[in-house]
Design a protein around this motif. Structure first.
Motif, mmCIF file in Angstrom:
data_model
loop_
_atom_site.group_PDB
_atom_site.id
_atom_site.type_symbol
_atom_site.label_atom_id
_atom_site.label_comp_id
_atom_site.label_asym_id
_atom_site.label_seq_id
_atom_site.Cartn_x
_atom_site.Cartn_y
_atom_site.Cartn_z
ATOM 1 N N ARG A 260 0.827 -1.205 0.000
ATOM 2 C CA ARG A 260 0.000 0.000 0.000
ATOM 3 C C ARG A 260 0.870 1.267 0.000
ATOM 4 N NH1 ARG A 260 -2.436 -0.751 4.627
ATOM 5 N NH2 ARG A 260 -3.971 -2.155 3.704
ATOM 6 N N GLU A 261 1.914 1.270 0.823
ATOM 7 C CA GLU A 261 2.829 2.417 0.867
ATOM 8 C C GLU A 261 3.485 2.626 -0.494
ATOM 9 O OE1 GLU A 261 3.567 4.542 3.243
ATOM 10 O OE2 GLU A 261 2.555 3.691 4.987
ATOM 11 N N SER A 262 3.887 1.549 -1.139
ATOM 12 C CA SER A 262 4.560 1.641 -2.440
ATOM 13 C C SER A 262 3.619 2.175 -3.510
ATOM 14 C CB SER A 262 5.088 0.258 -2.849
ATOM 15 O OG SER A 262 6.038 -0.215 -1.934
ATOM 16 N N PRO A 277 -10.543 10.590 -1.909
ATOM 17 C CA PRO A 277 -11.385 9.397 -2.121
ATOM 18 C C PRO A 277 -10.599 8.224 -2.725
ATOM 19 C CG PRO A 277 -12.554 11.365 -2.807
ATOM 20 C CD PRO A 277 -11.146 11.793 -2.535
ATOM 21 N N TYR A 278 -9.642 8.538 -3.621
ATOM 22 C CA TYR A 278 -8.835 7.480 -4.221
ATOM 23 C C TYR A 278 -7.895 6.870 -3.174
ATOM 24 C CZ TYR A 278 -10.416 8.950 -8.857
ATOM 25 O OH TYR A 278 -11.174 9.228 -9.962
ATOM 26 N N VAL A 279 -7.328 7.724 -2.337
ATOM 27 C CA VAL A 279 -6.422 7.237 -1.290
ATOM 28 C C VAL A 279 -7.170 6.287 -0.362
ATOM 29 C CG1 VAL A 279 -5.029 7.887 0.713
ATOM 30 C CG2 VAL A 279 -4.949 9.277 -1.378
ATOM 31 N N LYS A 283 -6.399 2.287 0.299
ATOM 32 C CA LYS A 283 -6.120 1.746 1.645
ATOM 33 C C LYS A 283 -7.013 0.553 1.982
ATOM 34 C CE LYS A 283 -4.209 5.900 3.792
ATOM 35 N NZ LYS A 283 -4.364 6.927 4.858
ATOM 36 N N SER A 284 -8.121 0.417 1.257
ATOM 37 C CA SER A 284 -9.038 -0.698 1.521
ATOM 38 C C SER A 284 -8.720 -1.935 0.673
ATOM 39 C CB SER A 284 -10.485 -0.259 1.248
ATOM 40 O OG SER A 284 -10.702 -0.103 -0.161
ATOM 41 N N LEU A 285 -7.755 -1.828 -0.251
ATOM 42 C CA LEU A 285 -7.463 -2.932 -1.165
ATOM 43 C C LEU A 285 -6.683 -4.038 -0.473
ATOM 44 C CD1 LEU A 285 -6.421 -0.967 -4.392
ATOM 45 C CD2 LEU A 285 -8.637 -2.006 -3.878
ATOM 46 N N ASP A 286 -6.879 -5.241 -0.968
ATOM 47 C CA ASP A 286 -6.112 -6.363 -0.435
ATOM 48 C C ASP A 286 -4.791 -6.487 -1.190
ATOM 49 O OD1 ASP A 286 -6.701 -7.498 -2.904
ATOM 50 O OD2 ASP A 286 -8.228 -8.858 -2.115
ATOM 51 N N GLU A 287 -3.987 -7.460 -0.768
ATOM 52 C CA GLU A 287 -2.641 -7.626 -1.334
ATOM 53 C C GLU A 287 -2.693 -7.886 -2.835
ATOM 54 O OE1 GLU A 287 1.257 -10.541 -0.680
ATOM 55 O OE2 GLU A 287 -0.296 -10.397 0.868
#
Length: 311
Positions: A260-262, A277-279, A283-287
């Motif tokens: 997520r940081e990358s 909103p995109y951020v 942040k809610s996405l999985d690996e």
């Protein structure tokens, strides 16, 4: 000779770019298995301009030879005469058979002869030939099939029709080929530098700068101490938070946070500012979803493109 690039923009030669990879060049362009013994250095007193040819003494499958690669970025109707002068000078000095290859990497199709021929009277004849290669007529796949990653630097000069029709997209494809190569980060950097210089023959500087800035950001993230710290911190944090549910789940959480940081760092570099909103969605996405964005980062050129990867 190795022409200066258009407008003397780059004070650099193909010879210098491939100073550590001459055997690869000879093998690819000459279709000749050769072991380099030494560089040959001769003066051309009858040539108006001193050139920096790649001239090598080699052991080949057919015996010893002086192998001469001539790199040309523009069509020159006088090239056969210059090549013949080079051949005779080399033969006179070293008494070796001379194997010559003209490598053309210009924007237009090659329009140069591959030799000289005439006959005058019963005894005066000239039938002189050399190998001529138009790099623009070679496909990207042909270069990739060599599995010689050193030659990947030449990818931006291949596929003339494709690169003329879609220059920016074509360069991105070449860059991805290099990034996906099974070599070290340092070797990728070296190849990318060469590819960037060659791309300057036909692309605007701002496009080149944008594409290669993105590439450098990715490479820096992968190997930087900061990245390692983020990774370590993320893993440790994930382990600590997931201790009650097991170390394996904690490691998974650490990897996810690092991804997520990358992703966010690359997108901020690319778009300067990523709307909140995109951020939040990222942040809610999985690996898996985060990995998809990283894998396709060069195809994501607008926020609308990014939406294809978001919930």
């Amino acid at each position: 000779m190795v022409d200066a690039f258009p407008g003397n923009k780059y004070d650099i030669t193909v010879k210098e770019l491939f100073a550590d990879s001459e055997e690869e060049l000879v093998g690819f362009f000459a279709s000749l298995r050769a072991e380099i013994i030494r560089h040959l250095n001769i003066e051309f007193p009858r040539v108006e301009i001193k050139r920096s040819d790649l001239i090598l003494e080699c052991r080949t499958e057919f015996g010893p030879a002086a192998v001469h690669l001539e790199f040309q970025s523009t069509n020159d109707s006088d090239i056969p005469f210059r090549m013949l002068r080079y051949a005779t000078e080399l033969q006179q000095k070293y008494r070796l058979p001379v194997y010559q290859i003209l490598v053309y990497f210009g924007e237009r199709e090659m329009a140069m002869a591959d030799g000289l021929e005439y006959s005058f009277g019963p005894q005066n004849h000239l039938d002189y030939r050399y190998r001529a290669v138009d790099l623009g007529s070679i496909s990207r796949e042909e270069i990739k099939k060599t599995n010689n990653y050193t030659l990947y630097a030449l990818l931006p000069l291949a596929d003339r029709t494709r690169r003329k029709q879609h220059p920016e997209a074509f360069l991105r494809e070449c860059v991805l080929d290099i990034l996906q190569a099974s070599v070290t980060t340092e070797e990728k950097r070296k190849t990318l530098l060469r590819a960037e210089i060659f791309a300057g023959l036909y692309l605007e500087e701002k496009i080149i700068e944008q594409i290669f800035r993105e590439v450098e950001t990715m490479l820096n993230i992968e190997e930087s101490a900061g990245y390692q710290r983020i990774f370590k911190k993320g893993v440790e944090k994930g382990i600590q938070q997931g201790m009650e549910k097991g170390i394996e789940k904690g490691m998974e959480k650490g990897r996810q946070e690092t991804l997520r940081e990358s992703v966010l760092k690359l997108l901020h570099k690319k778009f300067k500012k990523v709307p909140r909103p995109y951020v939040d969605k990222i942040k809610s996405l999985d690996e898996y979803a985060l990995g998809l964005i990283l894998d396709n980062i060069f195809e994501i050129n607008t926020l609308a493109d990014l939406e294809d990867y978001l919930p």
